[in-house]
Design a protein around this motif. Structure first.
Motif, PDB file in Angstrom:
ATOM      1  N   LEU A 159     -44.215 -20.908 -12.826  1.00  0.00           N
ATOM      2  CA  LEU A 159     -42.958 -20.470 -11.465  1.00  0.00           C
ATOM      3  C   LEU A 159     -42.674 -21.432 -10.574  1.00  0.00           C
ATOM      4  CD1 LEU A 159     -45.104 -16.979  -9.634  1.00  0.00           C
ATOM      5  CD2 LEU A 159     -42.694 -17.032 -11.473  1.00  0.00           C
ATOM      6  N   HIS A 160     -41.523 -21.283 -10.602  1.00  0.00           N
ATOM      7  CA  HIS A 160     -40.964 -22.266  -9.734  1.00  0.00           C
ATOM      8  C   HIS A 160     -39.710 -21.624  -8.668  1.00  0.00           C
ATOM      9  CE1 HIS A 160     -38.570 -22.425 -13.048  1.00  0.00           C
ATOM     10  NE2 HIS A 160     -37.710 -23.280 -12.177  1.00  0.00           N
ATOM     11  N   GLN A 161     -39.235 -22.793  -7.906  1.00  0.00           N
ATOM     12  CA  GLN A 161     -37.657 -21.783  -7.242  1.00  0.00           C
ATOM     13  C   GLN A 161     -36.753 -23.596  -7.387  1.00  0.00           C
ATOM     14  OE1 GLN A 161     -40.038 -21.956  -3.033  1.00  0.00           O
ATOM     15  NE2 GLN A 161     -38.207 -20.369  -2.937  1.00  0.00           N
ATOM     16  N   ASP A 162     -35.560 -23.039  -8.222  1.00  0.00           N
ATOM     17  CA  ASP A 162     -34.800 -24.410  -8.053  1.00  0.00           C
ATOM     18  C   ASP A 162     -34.199 -24.619  -6.567  1.00  0.00           C
ATOM     19  OD1 ASP A 162     -35.204 -23.135 -10.128  1.00  0.00           O
ATOM     20  OD2 ASP A 162     -32.641 -22.775 -10.957  1.00  0.00           O
ATOM     21  N   ARG A 163     -34.281 -25.432  -6.259  1.00  0.00           N
ATOM     22  CA  ARG A 163     -33.804 -25.814  -4.677  1.00  0.00           C
ATOM     23  C   ARG A 163     -33.790 -27.174  -4.648  1.00  0.00           C
ATOM     24  NH1 ARG A 163     -39.860 -25.058  -1.893  1.00  0.00           N
ATOM     25  NH2 ARG A 163     -40.826 -26.890  -2.905  1.00  0.00           N
ATOM     26  N   HIS A 211     -38.757 -17.093  -6.872  1.00  0.00           N
ATOM     27  CA  HIS A 211     -39.625 -17.542  -8.285  1.00  0.00           C
ATOM     28  C   HIS A 211     -39.581 -17.166  -9.313  1.00  0.00           C
ATOM     29  CE1 HIS A 211     -41.642 -19.598  -4.368  1.00  0.00           C
ATOM     30  NE2 HIS A 211     -42.274 -20.269  -5.071  1.00  0.00           N
ATOM     31  N   HIS A 212     -39.865 -17.798 -10.223  1.00  0.00           N
ATOM     32  CA  HIS A 212     -39.501 -17.476 -11.596  1.00  0.00           C
ATOM     33  C   HIS A 212     -39.782 -18.838 -13.070  1.00  0.00           C
ATOM     34  CE1 HIS A 212     -36.166 -20.053 -10.638  1.00  0.00           C
ATOM     35  NE2 HIS A 212     -36.409 -20.597 -11.822  1.00  0.00           N
ATOM     36  N   GLY A 213     -39.678 -18.197 -13.415  1.00  0.00           N
ATOM     37  CA  GLY A 213     -41.069 -18.540 -15.017  1.00  0.00           C
ATOM     38  C   GLY A 213     -40.642 -18.202 -16.486  1.00  0.00           C
ATOM     39  N   LEU A 273     -26.638 -22.067 -15.751  1.00  0.00           N
ATOM     40  CA  LEU A 273     -25.314 -23.432 -14.927  1.00  0.00           C
ATOM     41  C   LEU A 273     -25.518 -23.280 -13.363  1.00  0.00           C
ATOM     42  CD1 LEU A 273     -22.881 -21.579 -17.035  1.00  0.00           C
ATOM     43  CD2 LEU A 273     -23.134 -23.596 -17.430  1.00  0.00           C
ATOM     44  N   ARG A 274     -25.176 -24.214 -12.521  1.00  0.00           N
ATOM     45  CA  ARG A 274     -25.069 -24.658 -11.027  1.00  0.00           C
ATOM     46  C   ARG A 274     -23.814 -24.871 -10.298  1.00  0.00           C
ATOM     47  NH1 ARG A 274     -30.482 -25.835 -13.272  1.00  0.00           N
ATOM     48  NH2 ARG A 274     -32.450 -24.750 -13.160  1.00  0.00           N
ATOM     49  N   VAL A 275     -24.097 -24.719  -9.174  1.00  0.00           N
ATOM     50  CA  VAL A 275     -23.111 -26.002  -8.455  1.00  0.00           C
ATOM     51  C   VAL A 275     -24.723 -26.771  -7.833  1.00  0.00           C
ATOM     52  CG1 VAL A 275     -22.105 -25.996  -6.022  1.00  0.00           C
ATOM     53  CG2 VAL A 275     -21.168 -24.183  -7.393  1.00  0.00           C
TER      54      VAL A 275
END
Ligand code: MD3
Ligand code: FE
Length: 208
Positions: free
Chosen positions: A124-128, A180-182, A204-206
């Motif tokens: 589990l983590h955040q994309d930040r 949070h997701h994983g 896919l990210r900006v």
């Protein structure tokens, strides 16, 4: 997938994450995988190392202007593969999915390509690590099923899980952008899409 396609069906809602099961047909999955093979030939999968020095279980590579990267020096976006060459372009088949589902005026600057084999998982983590959170993160699953867990923006608390299957597309935008997701585990052998088995997930990210 193009602008003249029929409107998207209503997605499932998993704690604010929109999921379209089977959005990509089997033929579209095969075509996308062929595009990805060409990218991976230029930018082979490698095993990232966490800042704590542990090799991750997920193999990674990327396409686009930036790729997410980690080593002993920390998490960051970099403009080239560890082999020194710029990341390959994001394939049009992948961009088309972003344009269909992401409510964002910009195109993605990064397509992270994660490969899960056997016992690979992602805690589990955040994309930040991105400078801008106004656009969503779009995820495309290919190959074996993966058990996807979504929690909340704050640490701890309830989580909800679903199996993501080949051809599923998920969009994490608005308040869900920082949840949070994983991936708890994959189901090895549940798909024959990938030679050698396993699961590929594209995010896919900006970034800027
Ligand atoms: C929810 N990848 O690369 S994709 C990652 O399947 C990552 O490889 C997982 O988490 C995978 O960072 C999950 C689904 C996903 C991606 C980004 C999110 C879910 C998200 C950002 C915010 C909330
Ligand atoms: Fe993530």
């Amino acid at each position: 997938m193009s602008q003249s396609d029929p409107p998207l069906p209503a997605p499932l809602d998993l704690r604010g994450v929109a999921v379209w099961p089977g959005l990509l047909s089997p033929a579209a999955q095969t075509a996308m995988l062929a595009d990805l093979r060409a990218a991976v030939a230029q930018a082979p999968f490698y095993r990232p190392v966490t800042p704590g020095g542990q090799p991750m279980r997920v193999r990674m590579t990327a396409a686009g202007r930036f790729g997410w990267f980690t080593d002993r020096r920390g998490y960051r976006y970099v403009d080239r593969h560890p082999n020194g060459t710029p990341w390959p372009a994001i394939p049009d088949s992948v961009l088309a999915v972003w344009r269909a589902v992401a409510d964002c005026p910009r195109d993605p600057e990064s397509c992270l390509i994660n490969l899960y084999r056997d016992d690979a998982r992602m805690g589990l983590h955040q994309d930040r690590d991105e400078a801008d959170f106004t656009c969503p993160v779009v995820s495309i699953s290919l190959g074996d099923d993966g058990l996807f867990r979504v929690g909340s923006v704050t640490r701890g608390g309830k989580t909800q899980s679903i199996w993501l299957r080949s051809g599923d597309v998920a969009v994490m935008g608005g308040p869900a952008r920082l949840t949070h997701h994983g991936i708890d585990r994959i189901r090895p052998g549940s798909s024959t899409l990938l030679d050698g088995g396993g699961r590929i997930n594209l995010t896919l990210r900006v970034v800027t």
